[in-house]
Enzyme design. Structure first.
Site, PDB file in Angstrom:
ATOM      1  N   ASP A  67       0.829  -1.213   0.000  1.00 37.96           N
ATOM      2  CA  ASP A  67       0.000   0.000   0.000  1.00 37.96           C
ATOM      3  C   ASP A  67       0.859   1.258   0.000  1.00 37.96           C
ATOM      4  O   ASP A  67       2.075   1.180   0.229  1.00 37.96           O
ATOM      5  CB  ASP A  67      -0.980   0.000   1.180  1.00 37.96           C
ATOM      6  CG  ASP A  67      -0.318  -0.295   2.512  1.00 37.96           C
ATOM      7  OD1 ASP A  67       0.922  -0.368   2.566  1.00 37.96           O
ATOM      8  OD2 ASP A  67      -1.029  -0.448   3.509  1.00 37.96           O
ATOM      9  N   ASN A 136      -7.963  -1.813  14.079  1.00 39.47           N
ATOM     10  CA  ASN A 136      -9.362  -2.028  13.687  1.00 39.47           C
ATOM     11  C   ASN A 136      -9.496  -3.209  12.720  1.00 39.47           C
ATOM     12  O   ASN A 136     -10.538  -3.386  12.100  1.00 39.47           O
ATOM     13  CB  ASN A 136      -9.945  -0.753  13.056  1.00 39.47           C
ATOM     14  CG  ASN A 136      -9.174  -0.324  11.821  1.00 39.47           C
ATOM     15  OD1 ASN A 136      -8.225  -0.988  11.411  1.00 39.47           O
ATOM     16  ND2 ASN A 136      -9.573   0.789  11.220  1.00 39.47           N
ATOM     17  N   HIS A 138      -7.645  -3.713   9.978  1.00 39.85           N
ATOM     18  CA  HIS A 138      -7.317  -3.473   8.572  1.00 39.85           C
ATOM     19  C   HIS A 138      -6.065  -4.239   8.144  1.00 39.85           C
ATOM     20  O   HIS A 138      -5.181  -4.520   8.959  1.00 39.85           O
ATOM     21  CB  HIS A 138      -7.238  -1.979   8.235  1.00 39.85           C
ATOM     22  CG  HIS A 138      -6.013  -1.268   8.711  1.00 39.85           C
ATOM     23  ND1 HIS A 138      -6.055  -0.194   9.568  1.00 39.85           N
ATOM     24  CD2 HIS A 138      -4.704  -1.432   8.407  1.00 39.85           C
ATOM     25  CE1 HIS A 138      -4.834   0.250   9.775  1.00 39.85           C
ATOM     26  NE2 HIS A 138      -3.994  -0.485   9.092  1.00 39.85           N
ATOM     27  N   GLU A 143      -9.744  -0.874   5.020  1.00 39.72           N
ATOM     28  CA  GLU A 143     -10.374  -0.510   6.284  1.00 39.72           C
ATOM     29  C   GLU A 143     -11.642  -1.345   6.502  1.00 39.72           C
ATOM     30  O   GLU A 143     -12.137  -1.991   5.567  1.00 39.72           O
ATOM     31  CB  GLU A 143     -10.736   0.977   6.249  1.00 39.72           C
ATOM     32  CG  GLU A 143      -9.528   1.909   6.185  1.00 39.72           C
ATOM     33  CD  GLU A 143      -8.816   2.072   7.530  1.00 39.72           C
ATOM     34  OE1 GLU A 143      -8.869   1.173   8.382  1.00 39.72           O
ATOM     35  OE2 GLU A 143      -8.194   3.133   7.708  1.00 39.72           O
TER      36      GLU A 143
HETATM   37  C1  GLP Z   1      -0.518   0.671   8.395  1.00 34.11           C
HETATM   38  C2  GLP Z   1      -0.231  -0.185   7.171  1.00 34.11           C
HETATM   39  C3  GLP Z   1      -0.557  -1.629   7.427  1.00 34.11           C
HETATM   40  C4  GLP Z   1       0.025  -2.085   8.747  1.00 34.11           C
HETATM   41  C5  GLP Z   1      -0.606  -1.298   9.860  1.00 34.11           C
HETATM   42  C6  GLP Z   1      -0.084  -1.683  11.233  1.00 34.11           C
HETATM   43  O1  GLP Z   1      -1.782   1.209   8.398  1.00 34.11           O
HETATM   44  N1  GLP Z   1      -0.934   0.265   6.039  1.00 34.11           N
HETATM   45  O2  GLP Z   1      -0.060  -2.406   6.355  1.00 34.11           O
HETATM   46  O3  GLP Z   1      -0.214  -3.440   8.936  1.00 34.11           O
HETATM   47  O4  GLP Z   1      -0.337   0.060   9.641  1.00 34.11           O
HETATM   48  O5  GLP Z   1       1.032  -0.892  11.547  1.00 34.11           O
HETATM   49  P1  GLP Z   1       2.010  -1.133  12.755  1.00 34.11           P
HETATM   50  O6  GLP Z   1       2.832  -2.294  12.372  1.00 34.11           O
HETATM   51  O7  GLP Z   1       2.830   0.143  12.829  1.00 34.11           O
HETATM   52  O8  GLP Z   1       1.188  -1.388  13.956  1.00 34.11           O
END
Ligand code: GLP
Length: 243
Positions: A67, A136, A138, A143
């Site tokens: 992403d 949440n 995702h 989302e």
């Molecule tokens: C972002 C990314 C996701 C990731 C998520 C969790 O929103 N788009 O791909 O899994 O955050 O992030 P973290 O690893 O910092 O908790």
């Protein structure tokens, strides 16, 4: 589904890196889907370590970005492209021709998403997709209430996601971008194998809900329960609410 519980985040990264090294040994031209976020740091560190110890050759590995924020170029330090280059792609010398970025700064975003889907198809789908999880539920930037049938597309980010991602924007949540491009749920579900990573107590509730709760679009990661080859590597804090 296979669940591996480790004592801490470092060990989570090491276990996941060992799985990837094994996959690359079996298929040097592995198509690997890459995620960002703080969960990925111990994993990339462990993979770089194995590369430096000559345990794995990455010259043929193909990588796909999960992403990207809309409006940030790859040169912007806050873009996911920059993150991936810094924390993984440059240290392990993945050749440019094997890197597939999602360009959040493309003039025509719809075309960019279509082109990306084609690139994945051309590689005959992703062999192993690495995923993190948002609080949440995702995955990527899919989302809650994203369709399980979705492909790579433009999305609007929820407030909770922007708050969590504010850590990369000087903790100013209003500065975190509102829109992004993400691989779709259908797209990532087509991957032959999925490895889901998480660490820390603040992921325990969502890990439990995603892996053992009802499969519905309210919790995007719940779709993973149906995947034919899902491995979950989490530390004991993230596993603390599993039965
Ligand atoms: C972002 C990314 C996701 C990731 C998520 C969790 O929103 N788009 O791909 O899994 O955050 O992030 P973290 O690893 O910092 O908790």
């Amino acid at each position: 589904m296979k669940i591996i519980i480790t004592s801490n985040a470092k060990e989570m990264g090491e276990k996941a890196a060992d799985l990837i090294v094994k996959e690359i040994k079996n298929k040097p031209s592995l198509a690997l889907g890459l995620a960002t976020g703080k969960t990925m740091i111990p994993f990339y560190k462990a993979l770089i370590k194995r590369f430096k110890e000559d345990k794995v050759n990455m010259s043929y590995v193909k990588v796909f970005q999960l992403d990207e924020y809309i409006g940030l170029s790859g040169k912007n330090k806050r873009s996911f492209q920059f993150f991936l280059k810094k924390h993984f792609l440059v240290p392990v010398n993945i050749p440019g021709k094997n890197i597939h970025f999602l360009n959040g700064n493309a003039k025509n975003l719809r075309k960019e998403c279509k082109k990306y889907e084609k690139e994945i198809k051309k590689a005959r789908d992703i062999d192993v997709q690495i995923l993190g999880i948002g609080r949440n539920g995702h995955m990527g930037f899919n989302e809650p209430f994203s369709s399980f049938n979705s492909e790579t597309r433009k999305v609007t980010l929820s407030d909770i996601t922007r708050k969590d991602n504010a850590q990369f924007f000087n903790n100013r949540h209003k500065k975190a971008p509102k829109r992004a491009l993400t691989m779709g749920i259908k797209t990532m579900n087509m991957s032959k194998k999925i490895i889901l990573l998480a660490f820390g107590k603040n992921k325990a509730g969502i890990i439990h809900r995603a892996l053992h709760g009802a499969i519905d679009e309210e919790i995007p990661a719940s779709v993973l329960q149906k995947h034919k080859s899902l491995t979950v590597v989490i530390d004991k804090a993230a596993a603390s609410e599993l039965d």
